[in-house]
Design a protein around this motif. Sequence first.
Motif, PDB file in Angstrom:
ATOM      1  N   TYR A 169     -52.916 -97.668  10.208  1.00  0.00           N
ATOM      2  CA  TYR A 169     -53.019 -96.505   9.321  1.00  0.00           C
ATOM      3  C   TYR A 169     -53.060 -97.043   7.898  1.00  0.00           C
ATOM      4  N   LYS A 170     -54.257 -97.312   7.392  1.00  0.00           N
ATOM      5  CA  LYS A 170     -54.418 -98.060   6.158  1.00  0.00           C
ATOM      6  C   LYS A 170     -54.020 -97.243   4.931  1.00  0.00           C
ATOM      7  N   GLY A 171     -53.574 -97.975   3.903  1.00  0.00           N
ATOM      8  CA  GLY A 171     -53.192 -97.336   2.654  1.00  0.00           C
ATOM      9  C   GLY A 171     -51.703 -97.147   2.537  1.00  0.00           C
ATOM     10  N   PHE A 172     -51.304 -96.159   1.731  1.00  0.00           N
ATOM     11  CA  PHE A 172     -49.904 -95.960   1.407  1.00  0.00           C
ATOM     12  C   PHE A 172     -49.371 -94.594   1.847  1.00  0.00           C
ATOM     13  N   GLY A 173     -50.043 -93.961   2.782  1.00  0.00           N
ATOM     14  CA  GLY A 173     -49.592 -92.671   3.282  1.00  0.00           C
ATOM     15  C   GLY A 173     -48.655 -92.816   4.461  1.00  0.00           C
ATOM     16  N   VAL A 174     -47.822 -91.793   4.667  1.00  0.00           N
ATOM     17  CA  VAL A 174     -46.914 -91.736   5.814  1.00  0.00           C
ATOM     18  C   VAL A 174     -46.878 -90.301   6.322  1.00  0.00           C
ATOM     19  N   VAL A 175     -47.047 -90.116   7.624  1.00  0.00           N
ATOM     20  CA  VAL A 175     -46.871 -88.813   8.262  1.00  0.00           C
ATOM     21  C   VAL A 175     -45.714 -88.969   9.239  1.00  0.00           C
ATOM     22  N   GLY A 176     -44.570 -88.387   8.897  1.00  0.00           N
ATOM     23  CA  GLY A 176     -43.380 -88.574   9.720  1.00  0.00           C
ATOM     24  C   GLY A 176     -42.589 -87.309   9.875  1.00  0.00           C
ATOM     25  N   SER A 177     -41.441 -87.439  10.520  1.00  0.00           N
ATOM     26  CA  SER A 177     -40.563 -86.291  10.759  1.00  0.00           C
ATOM     27  C   SER A 177     -39.163 -86.551  10.230  1.00  0.00           C
ATOM     28  N   GLY A 178     -39.036 -87.527   9.322  1.00  0.00           N
ATOM     29  CA  GLY A 178     -37.734 -87.914   8.804  1.00  0.00           C
ATOM     30  C   GLY A 178     -37.172 -86.953   7.773  1.00  0.00           C
ATOM     31  N   PRO A 179     -36.043 -87.311   7.169  1.00  0.00           N
ATOM     32  CA  PRO A 179     -35.376 -86.409   6.217  1.00  0.00           C
ATOM     33  C   PRO A 179     -36.139 -86.197   4.923  1.00  0.00           C
ATOM     34  N   TYR A 180     -37.147 -87.032   4.652  1.00  0.00           N
ATOM     35  CA  TYR A 180     -37.939 -86.894   3.431  1.00  0.00           C
ATOM     36  C   TYR A 180     -39.425 -86.970   3.746  1.00  0.00           C
ATOM     37  N   THR A 181     -40.209 -86.316   2.895  1.00  0.00           N
ATOM     38  CA  THR A 181     -41.646 -86.567   2.845  1.00  0.00           C
ATOM     39  C   THR A 181     -41.892 -87.564   1.712  1.00  0.00           C
ATOM     40  N   LEU A 182     -43.020 -88.238   1.758  1.00  0.00           N
ATOM     41  CA  LEU A 182     -43.283 -89.303   0.791  1.00  0.00           C
ATOM     42  C   LEU A 182     -44.614 -89.094   0.090  1.00  0.00           C
ATOM     43  N   LYS A 183     -44.599 -89.285  -1.219  1.00  0.00           N
ATOM     44  CA  LYS A 183     -45.826 -89.364  -2.008  1.00  0.00           C
ATOM     45  C   LYS A 183     -45.766 -90.663  -2.794  1.00  0.00           C
ATOM     46  N   ALA A 184     -46.690 -91.573  -2.512  1.00  0.00           N
ATOM     47  CA  ALA A 184     -46.698 -92.879  -3.162  1.00  0.00           C
ATOM     48  C   ALA A 184     -47.823 -92.953  -4.189  1.00  0.00           C
ATOM     49  N   GLU A 185     -47.472 -93.394  -5.392  1.00  0.00           N
ATOM     50  CA  GLU A 185     -48.462 -93.656  -6.422  1.00  0.00           C
ATOM     51  C   GLU A 185     -48.760 -95.150  -6.419  1.00  0.00           C
ATOM     52  N   HIS A 186     -50.020 -95.510  -6.630  1.00  0.00           N
ATOM     53  CA  HIS A 186     -50.361 -96.919  -6.581  1.00  0.00           C
ATOM     54  C   HIS A 186     -51.428 -97.249  -7.614  1.00  0.00           C
ATOM     55  N   THR A 187     -51.393 -98.480  -8.041  1.00  0.00           N
ATOM     56  CA  THR A 187     -52.407 -99.033  -8.921  1.00  0.00           C
ATOM     57  C   THR A 187     -53.112-100.139  -8.169  1.00  0.00           C
ATOM     58  N   GLU A 188     -54.406 -99.978  -7.994  1.00  0.00           N
ATOM     59  CA  GLU A 188     -55.178-100.932  -7.205  1.00  0.00           C
ATOM     60  C   GLU A 188     -54.541-101.101  -5.827  1.00  0.00           C
ATOM     61  N   ASN A 189     -53.915-102.255  -5.578  1.00  0.00           N
ATOM     62  CA  ASN A 189     -53.463-102.522  -4.207  1.00  0.00           C
ATOM     63  C   ASN A 189     -51.955-102.543  -4.045  1.00  0.00           C
ATOM     64  N   HIS A 190     -51.195-102.020  -5.014  1.00  0.00           N
ATOM     65  CA  HIS A 190     -49.746-102.038  -4.853  1.00  0.00           C
ATOM     66  C   HIS A 190     -49.111-100.737  -5.335  1.00  0.00           C
ATOM     67  N   ILE A 191     -47.987-100.397  -4.720  1.00  0.00           N
ATOM     68  CA  ILE A 191     -47.271 -99.174  -5.057  1.00  0.00           C
ATOM     69  C   ILE A 191     -46.533 -99.348  -6.382  1.00  0.00           C
ATOM     70  N   THR A 192     -46.647 -98.362  -7.246  1.00  0.00           N
ATOM     71  CA  THR A 192     -45.916 -98.367  -8.511  1.00  0.00           C
ATOM     72  C   THR A 192     -44.733 -97.404  -8.489  1.00  0.00           C
ATOM     73  N   LYS A 193     -44.866 -96.326  -7.731  1.00  0.00           N
ATOM     74  CA  LYS A 193     -43.783 -95.341  -7.640  1.00  0.00           C
ATOM     75  C   LYS A 193     -43.887 -94.609  -6.317  1.00  0.00           C
ATOM     76  N   ALA A 194     -42.736 -94.317  -5.726  1.00  0.00           N
ATOM     77  CA  ALA A 194     -42.705 -93.557  -4.476  1.00  0.00           C
ATOM     78  C   ALA A 194     -41.697 -92.431  -4.633  1.00  0.00           C
ATOM     79  N   VAL A 195     -42.117 -91.211  -4.349  1.00  0.00           N
ATOM     80  CA  VAL A 195     -41.261 -90.039  -4.495  1.00  0.00           C
ATOM     81  C   VAL A 195     -40.931 -89.482  -3.111  1.00  0.00           C
ATOM     82  N   PHE A 196     -39.635 -89.415  -2.805  1.00  0.00           N
ATOM     83  CA  PHE A 196     -39.144 -88.893  -1.538  1.00  0.00           C
ATOM     84  C   PHE A 196     -38.568 -87.500  -1.791  1.00  0.00           C
ATOM     85  N   THR A 197     -39.141 -86.501  -1.149  1.00  0.00           N
ATOM     86  CA  THR A 197     -38.703 -85.119  -1.315  1.00  0.00           C
ATOM     87  C   THR A 197     -38.080 -84.628  -0.007  1.00  0.00           C
TER      88      THR A 197
END
Length: 535
Positions: free
Chosen positions: A191-219
């Motif tokens: 599952y390429k990239g920085f996305g996650v589809v899960g059932s855990g206590p948080y959902t995730l939105k990851a911000e990235h620049t080129e090929n690396h994550i700069t910030k990840a927000v767990f809601t």
Amino acid sequence: MNRKTLVLPALAGLLAPVLAACGSTDGAGEGGNPIVVGVASQINATKAAPAPLDPAQAYDVDAWNMLRGTLQTLMRLPRTGTAPVPEAAESCGFRDTQNEQFRCTLRKGLKFSNGDALTARDVKFSFDRMQNINYVNGPVSLLNGIDKVETPNDGEVVFQLKKPDATFPQKLATPAAAIVDSAEYPKNGLYKGFGVVGSGPYTLKAEHTENHITKAVFTKNPEYKGGIKAKNEKIEMRFFKDGPAMERALRKGDIDLMNRGLAPDQIKGLENARDKHIALQEMPGQEIRYLAFNTKDPAVANKAVRQAMAQLVNRSVLVRDVYGYTGDPLYSLVPTGLTGHINSFFTKYANPSVPAARKILQQANITTPVKLTLTYTTNHYGSSTAKEFQTLRSQLNKSKLFDVDIKGVDNWQQFRTDASAGKYTAYGMGWFADLPDADNYIAPFIGKGNFLNSPYRNSKIESQLIPNTRQQTDRNAAADDFKQAQNIFADDVPVLPLWQGKQYVAARDDVTGVEWALNSSSALQIWELGRGVSD
């Protein structure tokens, strides 16, 4: 885990809550600003490793800390202690006396973050997918003991194991056993990239620049059903190039907490309380550092070369001069504090000795000086790694028995890919345990499909000692076999243990729950963090 980035960890329930903030914590973190956690490393997507947040690929401590909050596992480690408890499962347990059949009943009403129902079919899909993909640097080796996964109905999963394995419940609590959506994740691909589809206590939105994550927000996930009670509504992770940059952000108030990537001088400064609004908590940890060898490389293929290096390395100097006593010398892959630990390397080699190393090489007719390169990653295990390898080079070269060069590699994923491909003679690695058991410091480093992709094999460990230990539900009864395995490692030296680290959490004084921030595997529990009232 490499960790992965790696003493038995302190059980949080035994620690004084020295960082509890003043005032009430009711509703801490709810509705206000997110609690911001600093991470002093990068999570990259590369051509060779394009899916850093796919559980089939992810196998390092930072990625796993992200997955623990977003993907569910059937079981999880509790706030304190080492015995797993049900998570996506309502109940789990062995259904035979041989520890070969493990059955779980799922909680009702489980949903993924995209709204899809989570059923036994998704659980089976996730485990089958992990083994189908068989990613070379992934955690698939943790699940190699599964023969087949059965689903009698939508709410029940049965694992038939190839051999008895008393550690299997703990393996189900790792992100290697994370449950993914069978309608979303490809069966035979990552599952390429920085996305996650899960059932855990948080959902995730990851911000990235080129090929690396700069910030990840767990809601906080309103649809989550499990045993975790999140103390906050939102967590934000920010990624820094190194520990000093992360510390500056903490002192400015840009982040609220950090727990990895601190250099020894930073730890000393934080201990001296230069900022009254920041406190540092020390916990025993289970991180270890070691040298790994490509035992087929001509320079180190003869074990006498590896033994001579083991005879020369001065761990006490590393701990004192490089790490300022923020760790302890390590004389086995199994750290002190775990059942079955012995100081096997000290028993065999005692104190560093040039004459003893020379004798080992002479008896094996090895021409000296032995020329080789030690390779390390510059930005994954902290800023002190370069100094550590400079010190190792100095120790070996001063003996006149070795002619050692060192090389730093900036990209962690590339470093792991090249190491696994056998491109390095000897290289530095860290390990954070997947589970708090001696098994996890021995089994991942041995046999086909091992974590390092090492060519080293030992039939006694693989076919006798490890299988024996996995039949023992009482882990004390497994100690003798673990000790034998450690002695074999000390003689063959496929890896050379160096030191084990303590764990530190630095946080601003309005953050609550810091005493519970790390579990018994030193994994970050972001759901325990809340916002209190600062003095």
